[in-house]
Design a protein around this motif. Structure first.
Motif, short mmCIF file in Angstrom:
data_model
loop_
_atom_site.label_atom_id
_atom_site.label_comp_id
_atom_site.label_asym_id
_atom_site.label_seq_id
_atom_site.Cartn_x
_atom_site.Cartn_y
_atom_site.Cartn_z
N LEU A 1 0.83 -1.21 0.00
CA LEU A 1 0.00 0.00 0.00
C LEU A 1 0.86 1.26 0.00
O LEU A 1 1.84 1.36 0.75
N LYS A 2 0.42 2.19 -0.85
CA LYS A 2 1.12 3.47 -0.90
C LYS A 2 1.01 4.20 0.43
O LYS A 2 1.90 4.95 0.84
N SER A 3 -0.13 4.00 1.10
CA SER A 3 -0.35 4.68 2.37
C SER A 3 0.62 4.16 3.44
O SER A 3 0.79 4.80 4.48
N GLY B 1 5.15 0.31 1.64
CA GLY B 1 5.31 -0.32 0.32
C GLY B 1 4.67 0.55 -0.68
O GLY B 1 4.29 1.57 -0.30
N PRO B 2 4.57 0.32 -1.96
CA PRO B 2 5.41 -0.60 -2.75
C PRO B 2 6.81 -0.02 -2.98
O PRO B 2 7.69 -0.76 -3.45
N LYS B 3 6.98 1.26 -2.62
CA LYS B 3 8.25 1.93 -2.92
C LYS B 3 9.43 1.28 -2.20
O LYS B 3 10.48 1.04 -2.79
N ASN B 4 9.23 1.02 -0.91
CA ASN B 4 10.37 0.57 -0.10
C ASN B 4 10.43 -0.94 0.13
O ASN B 4 11.34 -1.43 0.80
N PHE B 5 9.44 -1.64 -0.39
CA PHE B 5 9.45 -3.09 -0.16
C PHE B 5 10.47 -3.77 -1.05
O PHE B 5 10.49 -3.57 -2.27
N VAL B 6 11.33 -4.59 -0.44
CA VAL B 6 12.31 -5.39 -1.20
C VAL B 6 12.09 -6.85 -0.82
O VAL B 6 12.24 -7.22 0.34
N LEU B 7 11.71 -7.63 -1.84
CA LEU B 7 11.37 -9.03 -1.58
C LEU B 7 12.50 -9.77 -0.87
O LEU B 7 12.28 -10.49 0.10
N VAL C 1 6.94 -14.66 -3.22
CA VAL C 1 6.94 -14.19 -4.60
C VAL C 1 6.24 -12.86 -4.69
O VAL C 1 5.35 -12.55 -3.89
N GLN C 2 6.63 -12.09 -5.66
CA GLN C 2 6.04 -10.78 -5.84
C GLN C 2 5.58 -10.64 -7.28
O GLN C 2 6.28 -11.02 -8.20
N ASN C 3 4.38 -10.12 -7.45
CA ASN C 3 3.89 -9.83 -8.78
C ASN C 3 3.30 -8.43 -8.72
O ASN C 3 2.19 -8.25 -8.22
N GLY C 4 4.06 -7.46 -9.18
CA GLY C 4 3.62 -6.08 -9.06
C GLY C 4 3.53 -5.69 -7.59
O GLY C 4 4.50 -5.85 -6.84
N THR C 5 2.34 -5.26 -7.16
CA THR C 5 2.20 -4.83 -5.77
C THR C 5 1.58 -5.92 -4.90
O THR C 5 1.15 -5.67 -3.78
N GLN D 1 3.15 -6.11 7.66
CA GLN D 1 2.21 -5.00 7.81
C GLN D 1 2.87 -3.61 7.76
O GLN D 1 2.18 -2.60 7.71
N LYS D 2 4.18 -3.60 7.77
CA LYS D 2 4.86 -2.31 7.58
C LYS D 2 4.64 -1.82 6.15
O LYS D 2 4.66 -0.63 5.87
N PHE D 3 4.42 -2.81 5.24
CA PHE D 3 4.39 -2.45 3.81
C PHE D 3 3.00 -2.51 3.19
O PHE D 3 2.78 -1.97 2.13
#
Lengths: 293, 547
Positions: free
Chosen positions: B244-246, B249-255, B272-276, B295-297
């Motif tokens: 969530l942008k709020s 994430g998605p900016k700071n999330f690193v799988l 696994v990650q697919n987009g957001t 839940q941080k992201f």
């Protein structure tokens, strides 16, 4: 010697022709059908034919049964006593109905009023046509000039030689009426399994033989009946049915494959036993081997 | 075919799906571990099914959009580790086809590389000798091969490479060799690719019914996890996270950061990650930490957590009178459906172990049942020949009761024998004799559709035919259910001595089938008394007890 007045009740199964032939009276119980109390007539002449009566049950309505009421007992007993007759009441098995005990209470009272009379309320520890055949045998003994005590002695000594083998379409009715005992496994959903119900020495219905399939069960009933008869050529076999003449005829044919009884009587089971065992019930009765269970 | 159009792509995928649908039981049979969560074939089929369903609502304008829809559907539909890896493979594959309206064999080979990379990334510690190896070797061989002229030649090359790789998996993974099987996930991917190959060859793949995984594991009621238990296995924790942008994430999330973190609190990590969207599977004793991290992201789309101690031990439908005073006798039966379990319990069975078709119970399920019934003598009715040995093993491991395993191969033996038992008036030996007599007097018949062509007992079986199996012997394989019953009955020598027939209608028996069955009986076997039960079992539309 006074005349002996023989009573059975609504579980004694003898229709009018037998009662007339052997001069046997009966104390009617009652059933409640469609919220009406009616006499549990052995002749199915109270507005419901044999078929009508069981059709009500097939349609899911429950029929409630009542023992012989005290006024009916007292009134019938008095009528006989007034005429100077002794009374032999061959009742429904005491394990299934309280009628015999109710009658004994009334008899105790009446014995004081009629000190010269003999009143015997006999628990035959079985019902149906076995109870009926006991009454016929009592009647024959009476005709031979036997005393009421002699007749009673014989009945009491031989009551366990009357055998019952019944099959029901569903144990549901007997369970509902609280008139069967058996191992716990019997009370489940048995589907193809047809229990055979005997009357034990205590006079209770006991489901202790299991057979797969209705026809196999009827064949087994026939086999057990002939076996219990011992000398089947000299025995009369009674087949009662709750609106299931086809089943009764099937059992008769199976019996005839195994032996030639002196007679086979097919007739309706009375409304009390019928209401407790359900439509489709077929029950045989024969005098022979002593019941050991 | 040298250009794959969007429509052909869909047909190819559907053919692949039909292929694994047909193969899934065989793949299920390749399970290494006798635990009921290991139905690789079913899990992979269910996963693929999610992708195929998503295709139906996707626009057929480009391979790129279709592949993306497929991948998304599979990501949500993924079940089990093999399903997650499969979905991730197709996610990479979709990435490889990004922007393509149609695809050439070279595009396809390139997409395989992407698929391979993503599949490997999905697993924290890739293990060779698994489906990963099969994917990798096929992708690499295809890349090293000269350019393919058409899809026919591409698949003529890739499928045998996969097959060879699959055959080699036991040499790479000791646990496979020990169990004497090839890798089930590898078999699944081969099955799918083989379906693709058939599509290009113009061969049809038989369609079949997929009832989906059976949701039969119950964690309700009394469970073997009480105040004395120790948490041995942790929690199987699975969630789909929407970044969530709020939040962060998605900016700071690193799988990879998340995987590294999860490694410190658990194992068996698949992320696994697919987009957001992020899908995570982890076994951990501290699920709260995984939740807090995630839940941080973002927030959870779905969340599932199961105590694995229970998952491992408990496969049961219902319990009756657990604990209570010790009894002399108790019957345990394996039931293939809730309806049959309810019937058995009605007949006096103390405990039903769940034995749906894809749920062969473990020995531990039986020992749990032995404990629960708390009886001196226990009689066990397995429902399948696959279950007898497990039950016997459980009996040999259990000391507190005398356990007798009846060699029953279907639920029909239990149905036939249990009502004849009389614990009040008979000894154990007499009851066992009575049970044996009932079973001897029974002809147990099973009618089920064949999932593929085969041959047995001199009878040719066509996929989709109804097989009639009496007492374990195939007697008929016919195009219709009634024909199969007719031919089977004709092959039962002592059928004239039978008097009662009980039929358990399965979920696949329609009202028409039932009507046809009744008509058949009343016409051709009028003397048999018919008892009908809604057994609601899977696999077998008809289970028939002839007594």
């Amino acid at each position: 010697m006074s005349k002996i007045h023989i009573f059975i009740d609504s579980t004694g199964d003898l229709q009018k022709e037998f009662r007339d032939e052997f001069d046997i009276d009966y104390l009617p119980m009652t059933v409640s059908v469609d919220d009406k109390q009616i006499i549990a007539s052995l002749d199915y002449d109270q507005g419901y034919s044999l078929h009508d009566f069981y059709e009500i049950m097939r349609n899911g309505k429950r029929i409630y049964t009542s023992q012989v009421s005290n006024p009916v007992i007292e009134e019938n007993f008095r009528k006989a006593l007034v005429k100077g007759e002794d009374i032999l009441y061959i009742a429904c098995s005491g394990a299934l109905s309280a009628s015999v005990r109710a009658a004994e209470v009334i008899a105790t009272k009446l014995r004081v009023e009629y000190p010269g009379r003999t009143i015997i309320c006999f628990d035959p520890t079985i019902s149906g046509y076995a109870q009926g055949e006991m009454a016929i045998r009592a009647s024959k003994m009476r005709a031979e000039g036997k005393s009421i005590d002699e007749i009673y002695q014989w009945l009491d000594a031989n009551k366990w030689k009357f055998n019952q083998f019944g099959t029901v379409e569903s144990l549901k009715y007997l369970k509902q009426a609280g008139r069967v005992s058996a191992g716990s496994a019997f009370f489940g959903n048995l589907l193809a399994v047809k229990p055979i119900i005997i009357s034990n020495r205590a006079g209770e219905n006991l489901a202790n033989i299991k057979v797969k399939g209705q026809k196999k069960a009827w064949s087994e009933v026939a086999r057990l009946t002939v076996e219990a008869a011992e000398d089947v050529e000299n025995k009369e076999i009674w087949i009662g049915h709750a609106d299931n003449l086809e089943g009764a005829e099937f059992v008769k044919e199976e019996i005839l494959k195994l032996g030639k009884p002196k007679a086979i009587h097919i007739g309706p089971t009375g409304p009390i036993i019928g209401a407790s065992s359900g439509p489709g019930t077929v029950i045989t009765y024969v005098y022979g081997k002593e019941v050991t269970i | 075919m040298n250009t794959l159009s969007p429509a052909s792509f869909v047909s190819m995928l559907e053919t692949g799906f039909r292929a694994i649908k047909l193969d899934r039981e065989r793949i299920n049979d390749l399970n290494v571990f006798p635990v009921p969560d290991g139905d690789t074939g079913t899990n992979m089929t269910a996963t693929f099914n999610g992708g195929i369903s998503a295709l139906k609502s996707a626009k057929e304008e480009s391979i790129s959009s279709l592949a993306s829809a497929l991948a998304n559907g599979m990501l949500f539909g993924a079940r089990g580790n093999s399903g997650v890896i499969l979905s991730q493979f197709f996610s990479g594959f979709a990435k490889g086809l990004e922007g393509k309206k149609s695809a050439t064999p070279a595009d396809f080979v390139a997409a395989l590389q992407e698929g391979k990379l993503k599949a490997y990334k999905a697993v924290v510690k890739p293990v060779e000798g698994t489906m990963l190896t099969v994917i990798r070797e096929a992708a690499e061989a295809a890349k090293d091969h000269a350019e393919f002229e058409d899809f026919e030649s591409l698949f003529a090359f890739v499928v045998p490479v996969m097959a060879k790789s699959l055959d080699n998996t036991p040499n790479l993974l000791a646990v496979l060799k020990e169990a004497g099987v090839i890798d089930s996930g590898g078999a699944g991917i081969l099955s799918i690719f083989n379906g693709f190959r058939k599509f290009f060859l113009g061969e049809d793949v038989e369609d079949s019914v997929f009832n989906g995984p059976t949701p039969a594991v119950s964690t309700q009621g009394d469970i073997p996890f009480d105040e004395d238990s120790v948490l041995d296995y942790g929690y199987c924790t699975e969630f789909i996270l929407q970044l969530l942008k709020s939040l962060d994430g998605p900016k700071n999330f690193v799988l990879q950061d998340m995987i590294d973190y999860l490694s410190t609190i658990g194992d068996s990590i698949v992320a696994v990650q697919n987009g957001t969207i992020v899908k995570v599977h982890v076994h951990t004793k501290r699920p709260g930490k995984a939740i807090a991290y995630a839940q941080k992201f973002g927030e959870f789309v779905t969340f599932k957590m199961e105590n694995m101690s229970i998952q491992h031990q408990e496969v049961l439908l219902k319990e009756l009178q657990q604990s209570g005073p010790r009894k002399r006798f108790a019957i345990i039966s394996v039931a293939p459906s809730e309806a049959i379990a309810a019937l058995f319990q009605d007949m006096g069975v103390a405990y039903c172990v769940n034995g749906g078709q894809t749920m062969n119970p473990s020995a531990a399920d039986f020992t749990t049942a032995f404990e629960a019934v708390n009886a001196d003598h226990i009689i066990v009715f397995p429902n399948n020949s696959n279950v007898i040995l497990t039950a016997e093993q459980a009996a040999s491991l259990y000391r507190d009761s005398q356990v007798t395993i009846i060699h029953s191969k279907s639920p029909l033996e239990a149905y036939s024998a249990i009502p004849m038992v009389d614990f009040d008036n008979m000894t154990l030996e007499e009851n066992l004799t009575t049970i044996q007599e009932a079973i001897d007097g029974l002809t147990a018949c099973e009618v089920c559709p064949a999932v593929h062509d085969s041959s047995n007992n001199g009878i040719e079986i066509k996929g989709g035919d109804y097989m009639g199996i009496a007492s374990g012997k195939l007697l008929a394989s016919e195009p219709t259910m009634i024909e199969a019953v007719r031919k089977m009955f004709a092959g039962i020598e002592d059928i004239d001595e039978k008097s009662v027939i009980t039929v358990f209608y399965g979920l696949d028996a329609t009202d028409k089938d039932k009507e046809a069955f009744r008509n058949f009986l009343s016409k051709e076997y009028p003397d048999l008394e018919l008892m009908e039960i809604e057994g609601m079992q899977t696999v077998y539309p008809l289970l028939i007890a002839l007594e």
